[in-house]
Design a protein around this motif. Structure first.
Motif, PDB file in Angstrom:
ATOM      1  N   VAL A   3      41.358  29.508  33.034  1.00 42.89           N
ATOM      2  CA  VAL A   3      41.456  28.048  33.165  1.00 42.89           C
ATOM      3  C   VAL A   3      40.820  27.598  34.472  1.00 42.89           C
ATOM      4  CG1 VAL A   3      43.059  26.113  33.410  1.00 42.89           C
ATOM      5  CG2 VAL A   3      43.479  27.856  31.680  1.00 42.89           C
ATOM      6  N   VAL A   4      41.074  28.322  35.547  1.00 41.97           N
ATOM      7  CA  VAL A   4      40.457  28.001  36.829  1.00 41.97           C
ATOM      8  C   VAL A   4      38.938  28.105  36.705  1.00 41.97           C
ATOM      9  CG1 VAL A   4      40.222  28.681  39.258  1.00 41.97           C
ATOM     10  CG2 VAL A   4      42.477  28.720  38.161  1.00 41.97           C
ATOM     11  N   ALA A   5      38.473  29.162  36.074  1.00 43.57           N
ATOM     12  CA  ALA A   5      37.029  29.354  35.881  1.00 43.57           C
ATOM     13  C   ALA A   5      36.437  28.232  35.029  1.00 43.57           C
ATOM     14  CB  ALA A   5      36.763  30.712  35.240  1.00 43.57           C
ATOM     15  N   ALA A   6      37.135  27.847  33.980  1.00 42.63           N
ATOM     16  CA  ALA A   6      36.652  26.757  33.127  1.00 42.63           C
ATOM     17  C   ALA A   6      36.544  25.464  33.924  1.00 42.63           C
ATOM     18  CB  ALA A   6      37.580  26.571  31.927  1.00 42.63           C
ATOM     19  N   GLY A   7      37.485  25.238  34.825  1.00 39.72           N
ATOM     20  CA  GLY A   7      37.414  24.068  35.694  1.00 39.72           C
ATOM     21  C   GLY A   7      36.185  24.102  36.577  1.00 39.72           C
ATOM     22  N   ARG A   8      35.866  25.257  37.089  1.00 40.60           N
ATOM     23  CA  ARG A   8      34.671  25.398  37.938  1.00 40.60           C
ATOM     24  C   ARG A   8      33.399  25.131  37.143  1.00 40.60           C
ATOM     25  NH1 ARG A   8      36.535  28.361  42.604  1.00 40.60           N
ATOM     26  NH2 ARG A   8      38.476  27.223  42.962  1.00 40.60           N
ATOM     27  N   LEU A   9      33.462  25.367  35.839  1.00 38.06           N
ATOM     28  CA  LEU A   9      32.307  25.123  34.971  1.00 38.06           C
ATOM     29  C   LEU A   9      32.289  23.704  34.411  1.00 38.06           C
ATOM     30  CD1 LEU A   9      32.392  28.498  33.006  1.00 38.06           C
ATOM     31  CD2 LEU A   9      30.750  27.834  34.781  1.00 38.06           C
ATOM     32  N   GLY A  10      33.253  22.883  34.821  1.00 40.99           N
ATOM     33  CA  GLY A  10      33.331  21.511  34.323  1.00 40.99           C
ATOM     34  C   GLY A  10      33.837  21.408  32.899  1.00 40.99           C
ATOM     35  N   ALA A  55      36.644  37.579  37.147  1.00 40.75           N
ATOM     36  CA  ALA A  55      36.726  38.776  37.983  1.00 40.75           C
ATOM     37  C   ALA A  55      36.465  38.474  39.458  1.00 40.75           C
ATOM     38  CB  ALA A  55      35.716  39.816  37.491  1.00 40.75           C
ATOM     39  N   GLU A  56      35.999  37.274  39.766  1.00 37.78           N
ATOM     40  CA  GLU A  56      35.647  36.941  41.146  1.00 37.78           C
ATOM     41  C   GLU A  56      36.897  36.715  41.999  1.00 37.78           C
ATOM     42  OE1 GLU A  56      32.888  33.699  41.400  1.00 37.78           O
ATOM     43  OE2 GLU A  56      31.361  34.785  40.266  1.00 37.78           O
ATOM     44  N   PRO A  57      36.898  37.243  43.222  1.00 34.33           N
ATOM     45  CA  PRO A  57      38.045  37.053  44.123  1.00 34.33           C
ATOM     46  C   PRO A  57      38.374  35.581  44.374  1.00 34.33           C
ATOM     47  CG  PRO A  57      36.579  38.739  44.988  1.00 34.33           C
ATOM     48  CD  PRO A  57      35.891  38.118  43.802  1.00 34.33           C
ATOM     49  N   GLU A  58      37.370  34.725  44.428  1.00 34.27           N
ATOM     50  CA  GLU A  58      37.611  33.293  44.662  1.00 34.27           C
ATOM     51  C   GLU A  58      38.464  32.689  43.549  1.00 34.27           C
ATOM     52  OE1 GLU A  58      35.108  29.136  44.737  1.00 34.27           O
ATOM     53  OE2 GLU A  58      34.041  30.974  45.258  1.00 34.27           O
ATOM     54  N   ILE A  59      38.198  33.070  42.316  1.00 29.21           N
ATOM     55  CA  ILE A  59      38.971  32.572  41.171  1.00 29.21           C
ATOM     56  C   ILE A  59      40.388  33.129  41.238  1.00 29.21           C
ATOM     57  CG2 ILE A  59      39.167  32.582  38.649  1.00 29.21           C
ATOM     58  CD1 ILE A  59      36.906  30.766  39.689  1.00 29.21           C
ATOM     59  N   LYS A  60      40.521  34.402  41.544  1.00 30.33           N
ATOM     60  CA  LYS A  60      41.852  35.013  41.663  1.00 30.33           C
ATOM     61  C   LYS A  60      42.668  34.321  42.746  1.00 30.33           C
ATOM     62  CE  LYS A  60      40.441  39.601  40.096  1.00 30.33           C
ATOM     63  NZ  LYS A  60      40.327  41.032  40.452  1.00 30.33           N
ATOM     64  N   ASN A  61      42.046  34.049  43.888  1.00 27.64           N
ATOM     65  CA  ASN A  61      42.748  33.370  44.982  1.00 27.64           C
ATOM     66  C   ASN A  61      43.128  31.945  44.612  1.00 27.64           C
ATOM     67  OD1 ASN A  61      42.692  35.598  46.666  1.00 27.64           O
ATOM     68  ND2 ASN A  61      40.752  35.013  47.613  1.00 27.64           N
ATOM     69  N   ALA A  62      42.247  31.245  43.906  1.00 29.49           N
ATOM     70  CA  ALA A  62      42.550  29.872  43.494  1.00 29.49           C
ATOM     71  C   ALA A  62      43.758  29.855  42.565  1.00 29.49           C
ATOM     72  CB  ALA A  62      41.339  29.230  42.825  1.00 29.49           C
ATOM     73  N   LEU A  63      43.852  30.803  41.655  1.00 32.09           N
ATOM     74  CA  LEU A  63      45.012  30.886  40.763  1.00 32.09           C
ATOM     75  C   LEU A  63      46.271  31.199  41.559  1.00 32.09           C
ATOM     76  CD1 LEU A  63      46.424  30.881  38.048  1.00 32.09           C
ATOM     77  CD2 LEU A  63      45.745  33.277  37.791  1.00 32.09           C
ATOM     78  N   LYS A  64      46.179  32.119  42.504  1.00 36.27           N
ATOM     79  CA  LYS A  64      47.331  32.462  43.332  1.00 36.27           C
ATOM     80  C   LYS A  64      47.835  31.232  44.089  1.00 36.27           C
ATOM     81  CE  LYS A  64      48.860  35.501  47.008  1.00 36.27           C
ATOM     82  NZ  LYS A  64      48.502  36.479  48.013  1.00 36.27           N
ATOM     83  N   GLU A  65      46.926  30.468  44.670  1.00 26.16           N
ATOM     84  CA  GLU A  65      47.306  29.257  45.402  1.00 26.16           C
ATOM     85  C   GLU A  65      47.943  28.222  44.482  1.00 26.16           C
ATOM     86  OE1 GLU A  65      43.754  27.987  47.415  1.00 26.16           O
ATOM     87  OE2 GLU A  65      43.736  29.773  48.699  1.00 26.16           O
ATOM     88  N   ALA A  66      47.372  28.042  43.297  1.00 25.42           N
ATOM     89  CA  ALA A  66      47.925  27.073  42.341  1.00 25.42           C
ATOM     90  C   ALA A  66      49.314  27.505  41.879  1.00 25.42           C
ATOM     91  CB  ALA A  66      46.986  26.923  41.152  1.00 25.42           C
ATOM     92  N   THR A  67      49.499  28.794  41.687  1.00 21.31           N
ATOM     93  CA  THR A  67      50.797  29.313  41.267  1.00 21.31           C
ATOM     94  C   THR A  67      51.840  29.106  42.360  1.00 21.31           C
ATOM     95  OG1 THR A  67      49.741  30.950  39.836  1.00 21.31           O
ATOM     96  CG2 THR A  67      52.029  31.381  40.464  1.00 21.31           C
TER      97      THR A  67
END
Length: 104
Positions: A3-10, A55-67
């Motif tokens: 979902v985070v990745a989909a957001g980054r893709l608009g 798989a990108e660390p930036e996406i993983k971190n964004a999910l962690k922050e949102a959680t």
């Protein structure tokens, strides 16, 4: 992460709708790659593009922050939605959420 990745893709809203439909209507296991790839395709995303992004660390971190933010706001399960300071928990609460969003 998808979902985070989909957001980054608009494509957040189309992806989220497709994921909810797959999970709550079609009873698909969206943690399974094949099901997630179908969700991506239904929402106009190349499955391999989203696979690379999740798989990108930036996406993983964004999910962690949102959680962490969701937990701080009182979320205790999924799906949880917030409209301003009001929390809505559960797929069956989406109608109530829509009412709050569309009311003056």
């Amino acid at each position: 992460r998808a979902v985070v990745a989909a957001g980054r893709l608009g494509r957040l809203v189309p992806f989220a709708r497709a994921a909810f439909s797959a999970y709550f209507v079609d009873d698909e296991n969206i943690s399974n790659w094949e099901a997630l790839a179908r969700v991506a395709q239904r929402s106009g995303i190349d499955p391999e593009e989203i696979r690379a992004l999740i798989a990108e660390p930036e996406i993983k971190n964004a999910l962690k922050e949102a959680t962490e933010e969701a937990v701080e706001r009182g979320a205790f399960g999924a799906p949880t939605f917030f409209w301003r300071d009001q929390m809505f928990f559960g797929n069956d609460r989406l109608t109530l959420l829509e009412g709050f969003i569309t009311s003056p």
